[in-house]
Design a protein around this motif. Structure first.
Motif, PDB file in Angstrom:
ATOM      1  N   MET A  30      -1.453  -0.967  -7.667  1.00 36.46           N
ATOM      2  CA  MET A  30      -1.149   0.443  -7.407  1.00 36.46           C
ATOM      3  C   MET A  30      -1.515   0.817  -5.973  1.00 36.46           C
ATOM      4  SD  MET A  30       0.071   3.351  -8.391  1.00 36.46           S
ATOM      5  CE  MET A  30       0.172   3.367 -10.165  1.00 36.46           C
ATOM      6  N   ALA A  31      -2.669   0.351  -5.502  1.00 40.33           N
ATOM      7  CA  ALA A  31      -3.085   0.650  -4.131  1.00 40.33           C
ATOM      8  C   ALA A  31      -2.080   0.079  -3.135  1.00 40.33           C
ATOM      9  CB  ALA A  31      -4.474   0.089  -3.871  1.00 40.33           C
ATOM     10  N   GLY A  32      -1.610  -1.134  -3.391  1.00 43.79           N
ATOM     11  CA  GLY A  32      -0.604  -1.742  -2.523  1.00 43.79           C
ATOM     12  C   GLY A  32       0.693  -0.956  -2.512  1.00 43.79           C
ATOM     13  N   TRP A  33       1.098  -0.472  -3.677  1.00 44.65           N
ATOM     14  CA  TRP A  33       2.319   0.326  -3.788  1.00 44.65           C
ATOM     15  C   TRP A  33       2.193   1.625  -2.992  1.00 44.65           C
ATOM     16  CZ3 TRP A  33       7.217   0.208  -4.758  1.00 44.65           C
ATOM     17  CH2 TRP A  33       7.912   1.367  -5.098  1.00 44.65           C
ATOM     18  N   ILE A  34       1.060   2.274  -3.104  1.00 44.42           N
ATOM     19  CA  ILE A  34       0.827   3.528  -2.385  1.00 44.42           C
ATOM     20  C   ILE A  34       0.867   3.282  -0.872  1.00 44.42           C
ATOM     21  CG2 ILE A  34      -0.879   5.332  -1.916  1.00 44.42           C
ATOM     22  CD1 ILE A  34      -1.772   4.966  -4.891  1.00 44.42           C
ATOM     23  N   MET A  35       0.195   2.219  -0.418  1.00 43.84           N
ATOM     24  CA  MET A  35       0.180   1.915   1.015  1.00 43.84           C
ATOM     25  C   MET A  35       1.554   1.460   1.503  1.00 43.84           C
ATOM     26  SD  MET A  35      -3.596   0.261   1.613  1.00 43.84           S
ATOM     27  CE  MET A  35      -3.669  -0.771   0.148  1.00 43.84           C
ATOM     28  N   PHE A  36       2.297   0.732   0.673  1.00 41.53           N
ATOM     29  CA  PHE A  36       3.654   0.312   1.011  1.00 41.53           C
ATOM     30  C   PHE A  36       4.537   1.527   1.271  1.00 41.53           C
ATOM     31  CE2 PHE A  36       7.993  -0.638  -0.470  1.00 41.53           C
ATOM     32  CZ  PHE A  36       8.324  -1.679   0.388  1.00 41.53           C
ATOM     33  N   ASN A  37       4.267   2.620   0.570  1.00 43.55           N
ATOM     34  CA  ASN A  37       5.056   3.845   0.718  1.00 43.55           C
ATOM     35  C   ASN A  37       4.490   4.797   1.771  1.00 43.55           C
ATOM     36  OD1 ASN A  37       7.393   4.079  -1.340  1.00 43.55           O
ATOM     37  ND2 ASN A  37       5.753   3.022  -2.417  1.00 43.55           N
ATOM     38  N   LEU A  88       6.376   6.407  -9.435  1.00 45.76           N
ATOM     39  CA  LEU A  88       7.555   5.574  -9.149  1.00 45.76           C
ATOM     40  C   LEU A  88       7.254   4.082  -9.156  1.00 45.76           C
ATOM     41  CD1 LEU A  88       9.109   7.697  -6.272  1.00 45.76           C
ATOM     42  CD2 LEU A  88       9.812   7.631  -8.671  1.00 45.76           C
ATOM     43  N   LEU A  89       6.029   3.681  -9.475  1.00 45.57           N
ATOM     44  CA  LEU A  89       5.676   2.262  -9.491  1.00 45.57           C
ATOM     45  C   LEU A  89       6.556   1.521 -10.486  1.00 45.57           C
ATOM     46  CD1 LEU A  89       3.658   0.016  -8.568  1.00 45.57           C
ATOM     47  CD2 LEU A  89       2.327   0.600 -10.596  1.00 45.57           C
ATOM     48  N   PRO A  90       7.298   0.501 -10.015  1.00 44.74           N
ATOM     49  CA  PRO A  90       8.160  -0.257 -10.927  1.00 44.74           C
ATOM     50  C   PRO A  90       7.341  -1.040 -11.952  1.00 44.74           C
ATOM     51  CG  PRO A  90       8.573  -0.869  -8.637  1.00 44.74           C
ATOM     52  CD  PRO A  90       7.394   0.032  -8.646  1.00 44.74           C
ATOM     53  N   ALA A  91       7.901  -1.234 -13.123  1.00 44.73           N
ATOM     54  CA  ALA A  91       7.251  -2.039 -14.155  1.00 44.73           C
ATOM     55  C   ALA A  91       7.263  -3.499 -13.743  1.00 44.73           C
ATOM     56  CB  ALA A  91       7.975  -1.860 -15.487  1.00 44.73           C
TER      57      ALA A  91
END
Length: 56
Positions: free
Chosen positions: A12-19, A52-55
């Motif tokens: 989740m942290a990676g997804w947030i930073m990616f965005n 919006l994090l993909p499954a």
């Protein structure tokens, strides 16, 4: 002091930073010695991105 969001999931942290949201700090998890906690400033955008994090 601004409110903060604590994220325990590396994914989740990676997804947030990616965005495009900057991580305020990374701290040691007090319960699990080998884990980290990612700290972000709280805002509406961060919760929208989290939803919006993909499954897997």
């Amino acid at each position: 002091m601004k409110k903060q969001v604590y994220i325990h999931s590396v994914r989740m942290a990676g997804w947030i930073m990616f965005n495009g949201i900057m991580c305020s700090s990374i701290i040691d998890n007090k319960k699990y010695a080998n884990k980290k906690v990612f700290v972000f400033a709280e805002n509406k955008e961060i919760f929208d991105i989290m939803s919006l994090l993909p499954a897997k």
